[in-house]
Design a protein around this motif. Structure first.
Motif, mmCIF file in Angstrom:
data_model
loop_
_atom_site.group_PDB
_atom_site.id
_atom_site.type_symbol
_atom_site.label_atom_id
_atom_site.label_comp_id
_atom_site.label_asym_id
_atom_site.label_seq_id
_atom_site.Cartn_x
_atom_site.Cartn_y
_atom_site.Cartn_z
ATOM 1 N N PHE A 232 -6.510 14.238 -1.333
ATOM 2 C CA PHE A 232 -7.260 14.500 -0.102
ATOM 3 C C PHE A 232 -6.423 15.214 0.959
ATOM 4 O O PHE A 232 -6.947 15.614 1.995
ATOM 5 C CB PHE A 232 -7.786 13.194 0.498
ATOM 6 N N LEU A 233 -5.141 15.363 0.717
ATOM 7 C CA LEU A 233 -4.232 15.908 1.717
ATOM 8 C C LEU A 233 -3.839 17.337 1.403
ATOM 9 O O LEU A 233 -3.703 17.710 0.243
ATOM 10 C CB LEU A 233 -2.965 15.046 1.794
ATOM 11 N N GLY A 234 -3.633 18.087 2.465
ATOM 12 C CA GLY A 234 -3.092 19.431 2.313
ATOM 13 C C GLY A 234 -1.599 19.361 2.037
ATOM 14 O O GLY A 234 -0.982 18.289 2.076
ATOM 15 N N GLU A 235 -0.994 20.499 1.795
ATOM 16 C CA GLU A 235 0.419 20.553 1.400
ATOM 17 C C GLU A 235 1.347 19.910 2.428
ATOM 18 O O GLU A 235 2.235 19.131 2.072
ATOM 19 C CB GLU A 235 0.832 22.007 1.155
ATOM 20 N N PHE B 298 0.831 -1.202 0.000
ATOM 21 C CA PHE B 298 0.000 0.000 0.000
ATOM 22 C C PHE B 298 0.871 1.261 0.000
ATOM 23 O O PHE B 298 0.666 2.163 -0.821
ATOM 24 C CB PHE B 298 -0.944 0.020 1.202
ATOM 25 N N ILE B 299 1.828 1.314 0.903
ATOM 26 C CA ILE B 299 2.659 2.517 1.025
ATOM 27 C C ILE B 299 3.495 2.741 -0.228
ATOM 28 O O ILE B 299 3.548 3.853 -0.759
ATOM 29 C CB ILE B 299 3.563 2.442 2.277
ATOM 30 N N LEU B 300 4.148 1.696 -0.728
ATOM 31 C CA LEU B 300 5.073 1.869 -1.840
ATOM 32 C C LEU B 300 4.391 2.083 -3.193
ATOM 33 O O LEU B 300 4.947 2.737 -4.064
ATOM 34 C CB LEU B 300 6.030 0.673 -1.924
ATOM 35 N N ILE C 77 4.493 15.042 4.315
ATOM 36 C CA ILE C 77 4.649 13.961 5.297
ATOM 37 C C ILE C 77 4.564 12.613 4.593
ATOM 38 O O ILE C 77 5.403 11.732 4.804
ATOM 39 C CB ILE C 77 3.593 14.087 6.410
ATOM 40 N N LEU C 78 3.556 12.452 3.757
ATOM 41 C CA LEU C 78 3.387 11.196 3.035
ATOM 42 C C LEU C 78 4.568 10.936 2.102
ATOM 43 O O LEU C 78 5.094 9.816 2.054
ATOM 44 C CB LEU C 78 2.078 11.202 2.244
ATOM 45 N N ALA C 79 5.009 11.946 1.389
ATOM 46 C CA ALA C 79 6.129 11.777 0.455
ATOM 47 C C ALA C 79 7.402 11.367 1.191
ATOM 48 O O ALA C 79 8.124 10.461 0.746
ATOM 49 C CB ALA C 79 6.359 13.063 -0.334
ATOM 50 N N TYR C 80 7.698 12.009 2.312
ATOM 51 C CA TYR C 80 8.875 11.632 3.102
ATOM 52 C C TYR C 80 8.762 10.191 3.590
ATOM 53 O O TYR C 80 9.723 9.427 3.541
ATOM 54 C CB TYR C 80 9.043 12.558 4.311
ATOM 55 N N ILE D 1 0.391 7.255 -2.503
ATOM 56 C CA ILE D 1 0.435 8.575 -3.140
ATOM 57 C C ILE D 1 -0.656 8.740 -4.194
ATOM 58 O O ILE D 1 -1.420 9.711 -4.136
ATOM 59 C CB ILE D 1 1.842 8.882 -3.682
ATOM 60 N N PRO D 2 -0.807 7.817 -5.150
ATOM 61 C CA PRO D 2 -1.827 8.082 -6.181
ATOM 62 C C PRO D 2 -3.264 8.086 -5.682
ATOM 63 O O PRO D 2 -4.101 8.773 -6.256
ATOM 64 C CB PRO D 2 -1.610 6.972 -7.214
#
Length: 118
Positions: A67-70, A55-57, A75-78, A61-62
């Motif tokens: 749904f996420l703010g900047e 799920f994470i890898l 946080i998700l990208a890191y 992201i897609p």
């Protein structure tokens, strides 16, 4: 994900949309199981470690990004970058340093974001 659910950023409606988006992504079966149960229970019901990795890898992201703010996107990208490095079969010191830096930056953003909400 559980944090964003508890904060109300991801709700039942968004989890259902995330499941629909995940269902549309095609990927080789040797990369893991297709995530199911994203929108069941309190979200991500009974995911195994392998399911979380997939799920994470591949999916996080897609299917979650819009749904996420900047700050939450960062946080998700890191987190995804750190997970990619830490779950690789071969790991070099420079990559370990990179993963540590990403997790440290992620933690700083979480603290900053949490302090703003208090």
């Amino acid at each position: 994900m559980k944090f964003w659910i508890s904060e109300g950023i991801l709700n039942d409606e968004k989890l259902k949309i995330m499941q629909e988006r995940a269902d549309m992504i095609k990927f080789p079966s040797d990369l893991g199981r297709h995530p199911v149960r994203i929108a069941t229970g309190d979200g991500f019901s009974n995911f195994t470690a392998d399911m979380w990795k997939t799920f994470i890898l591949i999916f996080a992201i897609p299917i979650t990004w819009s749904f996420l703010g900047e700050i939450d996107q960062k946080i998700l990208a890191y987190f995804v970058c750190a997970c990619k490095v830490l779950t690789s079969r071969a790991l070099q010191k420079s990559e370990l340093d990179e993963a540590f830096t990403k997790l440290l930056e992620m933690n700083k953003l979480i603290e900053k974001n949490t302090d703003k909400k208090k």
